[in-house]
Design an enzyme around this catalytic site. Structure first.
Site, PDB file in Angstrom:
ATOM      1  N   ASP A 124       0.844  -1.210   0.000  1.00  0.00           N
ATOM      2  CA  ASP A 124       0.000   0.000   0.000  1.00  0.00           C
ATOM      3  C   ASP A 124       0.879   1.259   0.000  1.00  0.00           C
ATOM      4  OD1 ASP A 124      -3.083  -0.934   1.297  1.00  0.00           O
ATOM      5  OD2 ASP A 124      -1.396  -2.300   1.367  1.00  0.00           O
ATOM      6  N   THR A 221      -7.231  -4.559   0.509  1.00  0.00           N
ATOM      7  CA  THR A 221      -5.984  -5.010   1.145  1.00  0.00           C
ATOM      8  C   THR A 221      -6.171  -6.390   1.787  1.00  0.00           C
ATOM      9  OG1 THR A 221      -5.397  -2.716   1.530  1.00  0.00           O
ATOM     10  CG2 THR A 221      -4.171  -4.331   2.787  1.00  0.00           C
TER      11      THR A 221
END
Ligand SMILES: Nc1ncnc2c1ncn2[C@@H]1O[C@H](COP(=O)(O)OS(=O)(=O)O)[C@@H](OP(=O)(O)O)[C@H]1O
Ligand SMILES: [Mg+2]
Ligand SMILES: [Mg+2]
Ligand SMILES: [Mg+2]
Length: 453
Positions: A124, A221
């Site tokens: 990320d 995620t």
């Protein structure tokens, strides 16, 4: 002056390699120019259509060509931004694939929990830094304003030095490959401070005026850490409207087989370890420009190949199914993110018979745009505010591929109110067409009062 192929190509830079042409009335259609054989206005230009065109349509393009002021061609709006964005997302996907592969084989020290208990990983932060750096380098640091999901608070803590080091290394490894994606690599490795600066540069809060990018470096995620679906989402928003959308889906193959695979995976082998990315075949990047009436998909770059585009792109379109009984609907995997019981009741009431397709991330938007599913519904718990980066790229891609996306009240999503989709009525509904959308919206109204949401 007679037109011929080479003079036209020289004067109209927006005739692309694939044979696309942009004329005043026919923008982005799929044509090919070949020299000779037939003459047009004393020229040696022949237009060959790769789609099924009738004679009158072809003639009107001829008229367009005649009226074009070839001495001052108008380049396609946002063409530079689109080019950079697609290349940057391709690079980001490649970064994610490497990190996901290494995570599956290693213990997960690279995954952290945020204050709200959601996850964040090396990927990320690394994608956010990489995309931010590429956009600033290519378009000018001052011109680039970005709203994105991640910040540097966790990374800057003294006890997170190892994590920060992993991010800096991942970013530098990725950026060193920039030339393969047609982008400029930094002359020297980025320092830790430069990587943190690139992440922090994404500090715009959006709003109704001006131009900004919305970036979700890794959407889904949870899917990413589970070795499953996730997306890299980048959109350009101007004066509150999403004008470009680019969605990288590293585990969503160009061909549709993945859908069947997914069903099998959830019904039969759900207790087994998720597959590694090798067994999913590789992914795709889908992109569009608002108003073009088209959305395109290109394969993810593999191995050491160089990115060639738009040559490798092909158009995508929503499904033509408008009968709910034949439609597939998708929704978030996590019950905490959307009420499965409400959508199950609603699906039953409109006669949706297919099993819901539960997929992590904005891959759900990609599935609708590609025609692999017909309906996407998300009803978050009351009080949860949807963020613009979770939807912007997906919404414009579905719309340009022929679909409709609104809130449950039938209103378009409003990207002009800052980082949240303020004023969203109940939930989000995306459909392959207006007829199906209408039926779902009516069903939401009918079911809402009797639900406990
Ligand atoms: N409580 C709650 N309700 C609704 N939505 C939430 C919630 N919490 C988080 N999020 C956001 O959902 C993003 C993932 O959405 P999905 O639709 O893909 O959900 S799921 O992963 O399939 O379950 C996810 O995006 P990423 O954080 O980028 O993964 C979040 O922004
Ligand atoms: Mg998140
Ligand atoms: Mg997200
Ligand atoms: Mg995210």
């Amino acid at each position: 002056m007679p037109l011929n192929c080479s003079s036209l190509a020289a004067k109209v830079p927006h005739i692309l390699g694939q044979g696309r042409i942009y004329t005043p009335n026919y923008v982005g259609k799929f044509f090919c120019f070949f020299p000779c054989k037939r003459t047009y206005q004393n020229s040696s230009l022949q237009i060959v259509s790769l789609s099924k065109l009738n004679q009158s349509f072809t003639s009107s393009i001829m008229e367009d060509l005649k009226s074009l002021d070839l001495s001052s061609p108008q380049p396609e709006k946002y063409s530079k931004e689109m080019d950079i964005a697609v290349r940057a997302v391709q690079m980001a996907c490649s970064l994610c694939q490497k990190v996901q592969d290494s995570m599956i084989s290693k213990a997960n020290s690279q995954v952290q929990a945020k204050d709200d208990n959601s996850l964040v990983t090396v990927a990320d932060w690394s994608v956010q830094a990489t995309v931010s750096w590429i956009l600033s380098e290519s378009l000018g640091n001052r011109n680039v304003s970005i709203v994105a999901e991640e910040d540097v608070r966790t990374l800057s803590k003294a006890d997170k030095a190892g994590l920060l080091e992993a991010v800096v290394q991942t970013v530098n490894e990725c950026l060193s490959e920039a030339p393969r994606f047609g982008l400029k690599a930094p002359q020297m490795f980025l320092t830790t401070a430069e990587v943190l600066e690139a992440i922090s540069h994404c500090n715009s809060t959006g709003g109704p005026t001006g131009r900004f990018w919305a970036l979700d470096p890794v959407d889904g995620t949870l899917g990413f850490v589970r070795g499953d679906q996730y997306a890299v989402a980048l959109a350009l928003i101007e004066d509150g409207e999403v004008v470009l959308g680019v969605l990288g889906c590293p585990n969503y193959p160009m061909r549709k087989e993945w859908l069947n695979y997914h069903h099998r995976y959830h019904r039969i082998i759900s207790k087994l370890t998720p597959p590694t990315s090798e067994s999913w075949d590789k992914g795709c990047v889908i992109y569009t420009r608002k108003g073009s009436g088209e959305a395109w998909m290109q394969p993810l770059l593999q191995g050491q190949k160089k990115l060639v585009w738009p040559n490798s792109a092909r158009p995508v379109q929503v499904s033509s199914i408008d009968n709910p009984a034949l439609a597939t609907f998708c929704e978030p995997v996590e019950k905490a993110n959307s009420s499965h019981s409400f959508t199950a009741g609603l699906a039953h009431s409109v006669g949706l018979r297919m099993q819901p397709l539960r997929v992590y991330s904005m891959v759900k938007y990609a599935a609708i745009a590609r025609g692999d599913a017909e309906v996407f519904m998300k009803f978050a718990r009351a009080g949860y505010k949807e963020k613009i980066w979770d939807h912007a790229a997906g919404v414009v891609i579905i719309e340009e591929a022929g679909g409709v996306v609104t809130d449950a009240g039938g209103r378009p999503l409003d990207f002009s109110k800052g980082m949240y989709l303020e004023g969203l009525d109940r939930g989000i509904i995306a459909c392959a067409g207006a007829k199906l959308h209408d039926k779902i919206i009516k069903a939401v109204d009918a079911s809402w009062n009797s639900s406990s949401l």
